[in-house]
Design an enzyme around this catalytic site. Structure first.
Site, PDB file in Angstrom:
ATOM      1  N   SER A  93       0.792  -1.241   0.000  1.00 33.44           N
ATOM      2  CA  SER A  93       0.000   0.000   0.000  1.00 33.44           C
ATOM      3  C   SER A  93       0.816   1.279   0.000  1.00 33.44           C
ATOM      4  CB  SER A  93      -0.961  -0.001   1.183  1.00 33.44           C
ATOM      5  OG  SER A  93      -2.008  -0.913   0.957  1.00 33.44           O
ATOM      6  N   VAL A  94       2.115   1.208   0.139  1.00 34.24           N
ATOM      7  CA  VAL A  94       2.925   2.404  -0.085  1.00 34.24           C
ATOM      8  C   VAL A  94       2.738   2.878  -1.527  1.00 34.24           C
ATOM      9  CG1 VAL A  94       5.286   3.329  -0.138  1.00 34.24           C
ATOM     10  CG2 VAL A  94       4.594   1.799   1.705  1.00 34.24           C
TER      11      VAL A  94
END
Length: 368
Positions: free
Chosen positions: A67-68
């Site tokens: 999710s970065v």
């Protein structure tokens, strides 16, 4: 003590020391970077790129940051907004007419970026994640689970398709192509959404937490499986070739700490790094405009959402399933990134915070 490679300013010795401690505690491998004023004061790595610990983590090793990736997708939207090509307050249907189906006429672009659109769950087969037209058509047909803008629920997999399709409709390019040409490319940053086969040899595949295998599915905050009715994603899915090749702009970005910190330094440094301007100062400030504050229905905890980033005091950024993280501090003109292939149970994982605090120790010395 684990061997750490790379370079760092002497004021920031706490950062490589902290990384060595994590590797000594059993982690497979990782990289950490701290950029101040757009330049690296820490760029280090160590450990192994494989679960069997036979392949050393190298300077050019990359990993899935899960999710970065959302911060990179958000940057694409902010760039278009800064150019006047995207109105963040406009209905999504202005750019993507089919999206107006099932009562979504009032979903605004800013709702997509702030997890308030009411489409948090991926309810299709895993295979459809690898098929952009199928994924976006499925989301366009869905009805929102709440009045758009009235509540937040982490769109763990869906956000990237939603924002990415708006980018595609405006530019005629996939979000991965746009990011490569307008974001990573000008900065010469080694970050990819939709990884080509030429890079496979340097990918560090995810290693499950101890006592788990590749069927491990996270179910706590910032996992790839939401608390709703969404389809679960396993480590074996994230480690697959199909996942690497696909553009899943909420979760399938590949890079290392150096590339993550370099790209997000743009938002820490007023929009320009190393003579390359991607945003105006106003464009950077837009990322921190609070869109929601309260209990997130999927994360199950209080959160403040900006435009594509989580807000944490004066800092912003986000983390990924398995531990990778980026923290941006515009006041200090600093970006800290941690990229690892070693997953831990989320409730037990404070590695990113430990490294960020170590970076602040160095920053204090640098500013005195």
């Amino acid at each position: 003590m684990a061997e750490i490679q790379g370079a760092y300013d002497d004021l920031f010795t706490a950062v490589p020391s902290a990384l060595a401690g994590l590797l000594d505690a059993g982690d497979a491998g990782a990289s950490v970077a701290v950029f101040v004023d757009g330049e690296p004061v820490v760029d280090v790595w160590g450990g192994f790129a494989d679960a069997d610990r036979t392949i050393r983590w190298q300077q050019d090793t990359i990993a899935n940051v899960y999710s970065v990736t959302k911060t990179m997708t958000a940057l694409c939207a902010l760039i278009l907004a800064d150019r006047g090509e995207l109105d963040l307050a406009a209905p999504v249907a202005r750019y993507w007419p089919e999206f107006a189906a099932a009562g979504k006429e009032r979903v605004l672009v800013r709702h997509l970026l702030s997890h308030t659109a009411g489409l948090p769950d991926w309810d299709g087969p895993i295979e459809d994640l690898y098929d952009w037209p199928a994924a976006t058509a499925r989301l366009a047909a869905q009805a929102p689970q709440w009045e758009p803008g009235s509540a937040a629920g982490y769109h763990s997999l869906t956000q990237g398709f939603l924002v990415g399709e708006v980018v595609r409709r405006i530019t005629g390019r996939s979000v991965g192509e746009f990011f490569a040409e307008e974001g990573a490319g000008p900065l010469d940053a080694d970050f990819h959404m939709g990884l080509s086969a030429e890079h496979d040899h340097r990918v560090a595949l995810a290693v499950p937490p101890s006592s788990w295998d590749e069927n491990y599915v996270a179910s706590a905050p910032d996992s790839s499986a939401s608390r709703g009715d969404g389809t679960a994603v396993r480590i074996r899915d994230g480690n697959s070739v199909a996942w690497r090749r696909a553009q899943i702009p909420a979760a399938s970005g590949f890079g290392n700490a150096r590339s993550v910190a370099l790209v997000q330094s743009v938002t820490a440094c007023g929009g320009a790094v190393r003579g390359v301007r991607l945003l105006s100062q106003a464009g950077c400030d837009r990322a921190r405009e609070e869109q929601f504050s309260g209990e997130d229905r999927r994360l199950g905890m209080p959160i403040r959402w900006g435009l594509g980033y989580g807000l944490f005091g004066n800092t912003f950024g986000w983390g990924g399933w398995g531990g990778s993280l980026v923290t941006i501090d515009p006041d200090a003109r600093m970006a800290v990134a941690y990229v690892t292939n070693q997953m831990r149970e989320p409730a037990e994982d404070a590695r990113g915070l430990e490294l960020v605090m170590a970076a602040y120790d160095g920053l204090q010395g640098l500013r005195t």
